[in-house]
Design a protein around this motif. Structure first.
Motif, short mmCIF file in Angstrom:
data_model
loop_
_atom_site.label_atom_id
_atom_site.label_comp_id
_atom_site.label_asym_id
_atom_site.label_seq_id
_atom_site.Cartn_x
_atom_site.Cartn_y
_atom_site.Cartn_z
N PHE A 175 46.76 41.99 -112.83
CA PHE A 175 45.35 42.37 -112.73
C PHE A 175 44.51 41.19 -112.27
CE2 PHE A 175 47.11 45.32 -115.78
CZ PHE A 175 46.47 46.51 -115.52
N TYR A 176 43.55 41.45 -111.39
CA TYR A 176 42.57 40.40 -111.13
C TYR A 176 41.53 40.45 -112.24
CZ TYR A 176 38.86 43.50 -109.22
OH TYR A 176 37.87 44.43 -109.05
N ILE A 212 48.77 40.37 -107.74
CA ILE A 212 47.86 39.34 -107.25
C ILE A 212 48.49 37.95 -107.25
CG2 ILE A 212 46.74 39.31 -109.52
CD1 ILE A 212 44.24 38.22 -108.16
N ARG A 213 49.18 37.58 -108.32
CA ARG A 213 49.78 36.24 -108.39
C ARG A 213 50.84 36.06 -107.31
NH1 ARG A 213 46.90 32.72 -111.71
NH2 ARG A 213 46.89 33.38 -113.88
N ALA A 247 47.41 44.73 -99.37
CA ALA A 247 47.12 45.96 -100.08
C ALA A 247 47.26 45.71 -101.57
CB ALA A 247 48.04 47.10 -99.64
N GLY A 248 46.39 46.30 -102.34
CA GLY A 248 46.37 46.12 -103.79
C GLY A 248 44.95 46.33 -104.27
N ASP A 249 44.80 46.77 -105.51
CA ASP A 249 43.43 47.06 -105.95
C ASP A 249 42.58 45.80 -106.08
OD1 ASP A 249 44.21 45.94 -108.40
OD2 ASP A 249 44.53 47.89 -109.34
N TYR A 250 43.21 44.61 -106.03
CA TYR A 250 42.43 43.37 -106.03
C TYR A 250 41.72 43.14 -104.70
CZ TYR A 250 46.23 41.39 -103.27
OH TYR A 250 47.14 41.17 -102.28
N ASP A 298 41.01 34.73 -109.94
CA ASP A 298 41.87 34.55 -111.10
C ASP A 298 42.50 35.88 -111.51
OD1 ASP A 298 43.15 33.27 -113.15
OD2 ASP A 298 41.39 33.13 -114.45
N ALA A 299 43.69 35.78 -112.06
CA ALA A 299 44.35 36.94 -112.66
C ALA A 299 44.09 36.93 -114.16
CB ALA A 299 45.85 36.89 -112.38
N MET A 300 44.28 38.08 -114.78
CA MET A 300 44.13 38.13 -116.23
C MET A 300 45.37 38.79 -116.84
SD MET A 300 41.31 41.15 -116.84
CE MET A 300 41.50 42.80 -116.14
#
Length: 462
Positions: free
Chosen positions: A409-410, A289-290, A433-436, A313-315
């Motif tokens: 991770f988001y 995500i970042r 593409a990405g689970d976020y 935001d990411a975590m």
């Protein structure tokens, strides 16, 4: 949910490679990027998957960290997944060779007289499943269990009827609204939130909580957990990359992308960190995500459609992984440690890391407070938490590694759902593409697969 899942399964059949077809570049060889690459290669479309790391897998990877074999996290395969196993089957990967299915899970709380043992497999272990729900009264009283019934009933109803409202309230507040007992919150809801996605209930979106379990309701007979039979790169992601190459695609590792190449407001390729420029008809950004936000912001910071995504935001994530002289636990199964720094963990010397005398991976909760601490302090907190729930065998640990990051991770906090972007963007030649990205399976492996398939479908329709 069923109709949505079924629509994802309507894959276009394989056709021979057509070399004259325009190239698609996929940035990132995690599960989302590999899925997208496979779908395109299977359709005979030229595809190049670029991965910054020297190995494929992204968030579902394993590698050697200073002499010790590690994994990106403590990952499990959920039995109600449908698209991931179907994808693996098409890629020639045998699910039963890749997994060990668990029949029970355990929860250990430092203040509980006994640990709780809960059955996971309604079909293959029905007695354990029923007894787990009706028993464990020293861990969870009948009053605690009763308070959870109305909570779950209301939550699944709101998940379907009022998802936007549900995403605006924390799990803790929702539990209090529905009169969940404090012990049920501490011993059940906390491990099922922070034990899976790190965040404590007061920071965890109620939508994310119910959204993780809702897809399993119509597939309750499939609700079980699988441990990987080896590192995820070795048993899943590298074989998937090999399948892409057998179909005529290319997967390059150690190829970090510096930036997108944009011309006339269209994406026409990428530039690598080494200065190499690669042109293509389409680019799928399937990085974490970042990294994805940074790649887009360089050229499209003023595009209104991306503003919510830039605010997503990411975590961080922090895991402790260690080898011992003997197994820490009598069984290789998922274990939760509510009331401690331990989220979920498990012995792995009989499954993922066979050949080791003892091997454990642990997801640590409240990663915001841990991600910047010295490794020695993170390890000490891990040891203290293990001893608090009676696992003194950690004293025999020979080596440990702290695996952490803040880009993968988001953040599943209230208000995040509306910020997740779609896979097809308004920019010509650019896909995500990405689970976020927006799909119903949140930050899961199934979600990564859905996102990769939707990106590929968008390219095929363009």
């Amino acid at each position: 949910m069923n109709s949505q899942t079924e629509s994802e399964e309507n894959h276009l059949s394989h056709t021979p490679n057509v070399p004259s077809e325009p190239l698609t570049i996929v940035i990132g060889a995690g599960l989302a990027g590999l899925t997208c690459g496979f779908e395109l290669a299977e359709k005979g479309k030229p595809v190049l998957v670029l991965e910054a790391a020297p190995y494929v897998g992204g968030r579902t990877a394993n590698w050697n960290e200073h002499g010790m074999e590690v994994e990106s996290g403590f990952h499990k395969f959920i039995g109600y997944y449908t698209l991931l196993p179907e994808l693996l089957e098409r890629a020639g990967i045998e699910l039963n060779d890749m997994l060990f299915w668990e029949k029970t899970m355990e929860a250990r709380h430092p203040e509980a007289k006994e640990s709780g043992e809960f059955g996971l497999d309604v079909i293959r272990a029905p007695l354990k499943t029923v007894l787990g729900a009706l028993g464990n009264n020293s861990y969870l009283t009948p009053a605690d269990k009763a308070s959870l019934i109305s909570f779950f009933a209301a939550g699944f109803k709101d998940y379907l009827a009022n998802p936007e409202d549900l995403d605006e309230i924390s799990l803790k507040d929702y539990a209090e609204r529905h009169h969940v007992t404090q012990q049920a919150l501490d011993r059940i809801l906390q491990p099922l939130s922070s034990g899976i996605f790190f965040l404590p209930p007061e920071q965890y979106s109620s939508y994310a909580f119910f959204g993780l379990f809702a897809p399993g309701i119509p597939r309750l007979h499939k609700m079980r957990i699988g441990a990987f039979s080896g590192g995820m790169t070795d048993v899943m992601c590298r074989p998937l990359a090999d399948a892409i190459e057998r179909l005529g695609g290319t997967v390059r590792t150690s190829a970090p992308v510096k930036s997108l190449i944009v011309e006339k407001e269209s994406v026409i390729g990428v530039e690598l960190e080494n200065g190499e420029r690669l042109l293509s008809a389409n680019v799928v950004v399937a990085a974490n995500i970042r990294r994805s936000q940074k790649l887009l912001a360089e050229h499209f910071s003023a595009v209104s459609a991306f503003q919510p995504f830039f605010e997503l935001d990411a975590m961080p994530h922090v895991t402790a992984q260690f080898e011992l002289q003997q197994p820490l636990l009598a069984q290789d199964r998922t274990t939760f440690g509510p009331g401690t720094q331990l989220g979920s963990f498990g012995e792995q010397s009989r499954t993922t890391f066979r050949g080791k005398d003892g091997r454990t991976s642990i997801i640590l909760v409240d990663p915001d407070s841990l991600v910047d601490l010295p490794e020695e302090e993170v390890w000490q907190r891990t040891v203290e938490s293990l001893k608090a729930i009676g696992l003194n065998g950690v004293d025999s640990a020979m080596e440990y590694r702290i695996i952490r990051g803040d880009e993968n991770f988001y953040r599943l906090s209230p208000g995040s759902e509306k910020k997740r972007p779609k896979q097809v963007t308004p920019i010509p030649g650019l896909f995500l593409a990405g689970d976020y990205t927006k799909q119903p399976f949140l930050a899961t492996m199934e979600g990564a697969v859905i996102s990769g398939q939707r990106a590929a479908r968008g390219i095929l329709k363009a």
